[in-house]
Write a protein that holds these residues in place. Structure first.
Motif, PDB file in Angstrom:
ATOM      1  N   ASN A  80       0.840  -1.203   0.000  1.00 32.87           N
ATOM      2  CA  ASN A  80       0.000   0.000   0.000  1.00 32.87           C
ATOM      3  C   ASN A  80       0.876   1.255   0.000  1.00 32.87           C
ATOM      4  OD1 ASN A  80       0.911   0.305   2.611  1.00 32.87           O
ATOM      5  ND2 ASN A  80      -1.062  -0.010   3.598  1.00 32.87           N
ATOM      6  N   LYS A  81       0.261   2.413   0.084  1.00 37.85           N
ATOM      7  CA  LYS A  81       0.983   3.678  -0.051  1.00 37.85           C
ATOM      8  C   LYS A  81       1.941   3.937   1.102  1.00 37.85           C
ATOM      9  CE  LYS A  81      -2.703   5.799  -2.781  1.00 37.85           C
ATOM     10  NZ  LYS A  81      -3.738   6.868  -2.848  1.00 37.85           N
ATOM     11  N   THR A  82       1.712   3.298   2.239  1.00 37.65           N
ATOM     12  CA  THR A  82       2.603   3.488   3.386  1.00 37.65           C
ATOM     13  C   THR A  82       3.710   2.436   3.440  1.00 37.65           C
ATOM     14  OG1 THR A  82       1.206   2.172   4.873  1.00 37.65           O
ATOM     15  CG2 THR A  82       0.716   4.535   4.691  1.00 37.65           C
ATOM     16  N   GLY A  83       3.735   1.546   2.441  1.00 40.88           N
ATOM     17  CA  GLY A  83       4.794   0.540   2.387  1.00 40.88           C
ATOM     18  C   GLY A  83       4.477  -0.765   3.092  1.00 40.88           C
ATOM     19  N   GLN A  84       3.260  -0.912   3.593  1.00 41.61           N
ATOM     20  CA  GLN A  84       2.863  -2.173   4.223  1.00 41.61           C
ATOM     21  C   GLN A  84       2.651  -3.246   3.140  1.00 41.61           C
ATOM     22  OE1 GLN A  84       2.840  -2.522   7.489  1.00 41.61           O
ATOM     23  NE2 GLN A  84       3.299  -0.354   7.806  1.00 41.61           N
ATOM     24  N   ARG A  85       3.087  -4.461   3.424  1.00 46.22           N
ATOM     25  CA  ARG A  85       2.988  -5.539   2.448  1.00 46.22           C
ATOM     26  C   ARG A  85       2.064  -6.655   2.949  1.00 46.22           C
ATOM     27  NH1 ARG A  85       7.932  -3.330   1.532  1.00 46.22           N
ATOM     28  NH2 ARG A  85       8.578  -3.192  -0.660  1.00 46.22           N
ATOM     29  N   ILE A  86       1.279  -7.168   2.009  1.00 46.89           N
ATOM     30  CA  ILE A  86       0.421  -8.319   2.260  1.00 46.89           C
ATOM     31  C   ILE A  86       0.760  -9.384   1.229  1.00 46.89           C
ATOM     32  CG2 ILE A  86      -1.948  -9.220   2.153  1.00 46.89           C
ATOM     33  CD1 ILE A  86      -1.516  -7.636   4.638  1.00 46.89           C
ATOM     34  N   MET A  87       1.016 -10.590   1.714  1.00 44.48           N
ATOM     35  CA  MET A  87       1.251 -11.714   0.807  1.00 44.48           C
ATOM     36  C   MET A  87      -0.056 -12.482   0.630  1.00 44.48           C
ATOM     37  SD  MET A  87       4.971 -13.073   2.117  1.00 44.48           S
ATOM     38  CE  MET A  87       4.484 -13.007   3.841  1.00 44.48           C
ATOM     39  N   LEU A  88      -0.410 -12.728  -0.615  1.00 41.56           N
ATOM     40  CA  LEU A  88      -1.634 -13.442  -0.969  1.00 41.56           C
ATOM     41  C   LEU A  88      -1.281 -14.774  -1.597  1.00 41.56           C
ATOM     42  CD1 LEU A  88      -4.732 -13.641  -1.652  1.00 41.56           C
ATOM     43  CD2 LEU A  88      -4.159 -12.463  -3.795  1.00 41.56           C
ATOM     44  N   VAL A 144       8.554 -13.386  11.767  1.00 41.29           N
ATOM     45  CA  VAL A 144       7.267 -13.593  12.437  1.00 41.29           C
ATOM     46  C   VAL A 144       6.179 -13.243  11.431  1.00 41.29           C
ATOM     47  CG1 VAL A 144       5.788 -12.950  14.362  1.00 41.29           C
ATOM     48  CG2 VAL A 144       8.279 -13.003  14.668  1.00 41.29           C
ATOM     49  N   GLU A 145       5.304 -14.212  11.152  1.00 39.20           N
ATOM     50  CA  GLU A 145       4.323 -14.037  10.077  1.00 39.20           C
ATOM     51  C   GLU A 145       2.902 -14.335  10.554  1.00 39.20           C
ATOM     52  OE1 GLU A 145       3.621 -15.670   5.494  1.00 39.20           O
ATOM     53  OE2 GLU A 145       5.538 -15.973   6.499  1.00 39.20           O
ATOM     54  N   PRO A 146       2.140 -13.319  10.918  1.00 34.34           N
ATOM     55  CA  PRO A 146       0.717 -13.510  11.227  1.00 34.34           C
ATOM     56  C   PRO A 146      -0.052 -13.886   9.959  1.00 34.34           C
ATOM     57  CG  PRO A 146       1.554 -11.482  12.211  1.00 34.34           C
ATOM     58  CD  PRO A 146       2.582 -11.951  11.221  1.00 34.34           C
ATOM     59  N   ILE A 147      -0.929 -14.874  10.078  1.00 32.15           N
ATOM     60  CA  ILE A 147      -1.612 -15.454   8.913  1.00 32.15           C
ATOM     61  C   ILE A 147      -3.112 -15.523   9.155  1.00 32.15           C
ATOM     62  CG2 ILE A 147      -1.841 -17.542   7.494  1.00 32.15           C
ATOM     63  CD1 ILE A 147       1.091 -18.203   8.457  1.00 32.15           C
ATOM     64  N   THR A 148      -3.875 -15.174   8.142  1.00 28.59           N
ATOM     65  CA  THR A 148      -5.322 -15.372   8.133  1.00 28.59           C
ATOM     66  C   THR A 148      -5.663 -16.253   6.940  1.00 28.59           C
ATOM     67  OG1 THR A 148      -5.735 -13.176   9.101  1.00 28.59           O
ATOM     68  CG2 THR A 148      -7.588 -14.255   7.992  1.00 28.59           C
ATOM     69  N   TYR A 149      -6.465 -17.298   7.164  1.00 29.26           N
ATOM     70  CA  TYR A 149      -6.828 -18.138   6.027  1.00 29.26           C
ATOM     71  C   TYR A 149      -8.195 -18.778   6.240  1.00 29.26           C
ATOM     72  CZ  TYR A 149      -6.017 -22.820   8.079  1.00 29.26           C
ATOM     73  OH  TYR A 149      -6.106 -23.982   8.816  1.00 29.26           O
ATOM     74  N   TRP A 150      -8.740 -19.261   5.135  1.00 30.43           N
ATOM     75  CA  TRP A 150      -9.944 -20.090   5.167  1.00 30.43           C
ATOM     76  C   TRP A 150      -9.913 -21.018   3.969  1.00 30.43           C
ATOM     77  CZ3 TRP A 150      -9.999 -14.945   3.831  1.00 30.43           C
ATOM     78  CH2 TRP A 150     -10.483 -14.609   2.561  1.00 30.43           C
ATOM     79  N   MET A 151     -10.778 -22.014   3.986  1.00 31.47           N
ATOM     80  CA  MET A 151     -10.903 -22.959   2.880  1.00 31.47           C
ATOM     81  C   MET A 151     -12.344 -22.944   2.379  1.00 31.47           C
ATOM     82  SD  MET A 151      -8.775 -26.118   4.597  1.00 31.47           S
ATOM     83  CE  MET A 151      -9.852 -26.078   6.033  1.00 31.47           C
ATOM     84  N   GLY A 180     -12.746 -26.205  -4.878  1.00 32.66           N
ATOM     85  CA  GLY A 180     -12.414 -25.630  -3.587  1.00 32.66           C
ATOM     86  C   GLY A 180     -11.056 -24.971  -3.606  1.00 32.66           C
ATOM     87  N   MET A 181     -10.767 -24.234  -2.546  1.00 35.53           N
ATOM     88  CA  MET A 181      -9.486 -23.541  -2.489  1.00 35.53           C
ATOM     89  C   MET A 181      -9.069 -23.285  -1.049  1.00 35.53           C
ATOM     90  SD  MET A 181     -10.583 -19.666  -3.687  1.00 35.53           S
ATOM     91  CE  MET A 181     -11.650 -20.263  -5.024  1.00 35.53           C
ATOM     92  N   VAL A 182      -7.787 -23.027  -0.893  1.00 38.53           N
ATOM     93  CA  VAL A 182      -7.238 -22.503   0.354  1.00 38.53           C
ATOM     94  C   VAL A 182      -6.847 -21.064   0.065  1.00 38.53           C
ATOM     95  CG1 VAL A 182      -5.510 -22.752   2.154  1.00 38.53           C
ATOM     96  CG2 VAL A 182      -6.329 -24.776   0.950  1.00 38.53           C
ATOM     97  N   PHE A 183      -7.435 -20.137   0.800  1.00 44.94           N
ATOM     98  CA  PHE A 183      -7.190 -18.707   0.586  1.00 44.94           C
ATOM     99  C   PHE A 183      -6.440 -18.175   1.800  1.00 44.94           C
ATOM    100  CE2 PHE A 183      -7.759 -14.250   0.340  1.00 44.94           C
ATOM    101  CZ  PHE A 183      -8.078 -13.924  -0.963  1.00 44.94           C
ATOM    102  N   ARG A 184      -5.250 -17.614   1.564  1.00 43.63           N
ATOM    103  CA  ARG A 184      -4.404 -17.167   2.676  1.00 43.63           C
ATOM    104  C   ARG A 184      -3.854 -15.770   2.421  1.00 43.63           C
ATOM    105  NH1 ARG A 184       1.087 -17.435   2.757  1.00 43.63           N
ATOM    106  NH2 ARG A 184       1.227 -19.137   1.236  1.00 43.63           N
ATOM    107  N   VAL A 185      -3.861 -14.945   3.463  1.00 44.11           N
ATOM    108  CA  VAL A 185      -3.143 -13.674   3.452  1.00 44.11           C
ATOM    109  C   VAL A 185      -2.259 -13.632   4.692  1.00 44.11           C
ATOM    110  CG1 VAL A 185      -4.785 -12.315   2.096  1.00 44.11           C
ATOM    111  CG2 VAL A 185      -5.120 -12.533   4.557  1.00 44.11           C
ATOM    112  N   SER A 186      -1.103 -13.009   4.548  1.00 44.01           N
ATOM    113  CA  SER A 186      -0.185 -12.922   5.670  1.00 44.01           C
ATOM    114  C   SER A 186       0.687 -11.685   5.526  1.00 44.01           C
ATOM    115  CB  SER A 186       0.691 -14.183   5.752  1.00 44.01           C
ATOM    116  OG  SER A 186       1.504 -14.306   4.598  1.00 44.01           O
ATOM    117  N   ALA A 187       1.393 -11.373   6.588  1.00 44.49           N
ATOM    118  CA  ALA A 187       2.302 -10.230   6.592  1.00 44.49           C
ATOM    119  C   ALA A 187       3.458 -10.542   7.521  1.00 44.49           C
ATOM    120  CB  ALA A 187       1.576  -8.955   7.047  1.00 44.49           C
ATOM    121  N   ILE A 188       4.584  -9.862   7.305  1.00 44.74           N
ATOM    122  CA  ILE A 188       5.752 -10.035   8.160  1.00 44.74           C
ATOM    123  C   ILE A 188       5.760  -8.915   9.196  1.00 44.74           C
ATOM    124  CG2 ILE A 188       8.255 -10.253   8.271  1.00 44.74           C
ATOM    125  CD1 ILE A 188       6.919 -12.451   6.677  1.00 44.74           C
ATOM    126  N   GLY A 189       5.787  -9.294  10.472  1.00 40.75           N
ATOM    127  CA  GLY A 189       5.841  -8.270  11.514  1.00 40.75           C
ATOM    128  C   GLY A 189       5.523  -8.841  12.878  1.00 40.75           C
TER     129      GLY A 189
END
Length: 221
Positions: A80-88, A144-151, A180-189
């Motif tokens: 994003n514009k502030t430099g935060q990264r999200i891995m999809l 350290v990688e906080p992760i949110t996911y669902w299937m 079906g799918m596994v959908f995951r987003v995560s970030a380093i922090g």
């Protein structure tokens, strides 16, 4: 004895015909094909795809195994514009029968040497959807990688193996083989709370950016 044998044979024959009649024959992936690379926008509100991502998502050996399991795999990093990264990461399979098992992030990250902690179930208000998700924190060394996911199974969200099996049987009763799918987003922090907030913002932007007819394939109905 002959009568008993005849009756037993008739029962076995009827069972075989019933099993054949109940066998799923309609593949959701063929009836409602989806192209995830084309569907997921490169720009999502304040988030834009990073053309040359600086964060490694997965090692090549695990990547090769996943490629053999799934028919589509989307892996991107957004900033994003502030430099935060999200891995999809989205791993999609056209057949969610017993022949195809979802590859859970706990397994994937664990196989790479991460330790998994602070696992929890949650619900996110994403657009018009009350989305059930699983959250966890993967740690390896200084990363350290906080992760949110669902299937998903078809257009339903499943977080547990039991839910996955019940939804599979529900579709099977209508002779449908769900995708079906596994959908995951995560970030380093290290600030997990902040990372989860950025992930929620990213998902909200994605929901808004998707065509309404496609949202249930990603977020469930």
């Amino acid at each position: 004895m002959n009568l008993r044998g005849l009756l037993a044979g008739m029962v076995m024959l009827a069972s075989a015909f019933a099993a054949l009649a109940m066998k799923p024959t309609q593949y959701m992936a063929k009836q409602h094909p989806i192209d995830l690379q084309a569907l997921i926008p490169e720009h999502l509100g304040d988030w834009a795809i990073e053309k040359a991502p600086t964060i490694a998502q997965i090692n090549p050996e695990i990547q090769e195994k996943i490629n053999r399991i799934y028919s589509q795999l989307v892996q991107r990093t957004y900033v994003n514009k502030t430099g935060q990264r999200i891995m999809l990461s989205i791993a999609y399979g056209g057949d969610q029968s017993d022949a195809l098992r979802v590859h859970r992030p706990e397994v994937c990250y664990g196989a790479q040497g991460f330790s998994i902690g602070q696992q929890s179930m949650d619900h996110l208000k994403i657009g018009q959807t009350n989305l059930p998700v699983k959250r966890m924190i993967a740690v390896m060394g200084e990363r350290v990688e906080p992760i949110t996911y669902w299937m998903t199974v078809g257009e339903k969200v499943a977080l547990t193996g039991w839910q996955h099996k019940m939804m599979q049987l529900s579709y099977g009763a209508n002779r449908v083989v769900p995708d079906g799918m596994v959908f995951r987003v995560s970030a380093i922090g290290r600030d997990a709370e902040a990372s989860f907030k950025y992930q929620e913002d990213f998902l909200s932007q994605l929901y808004t950016s998707l065509p309404s007819v496609s949202r249930s394939r990603i977020f469930g109905s």
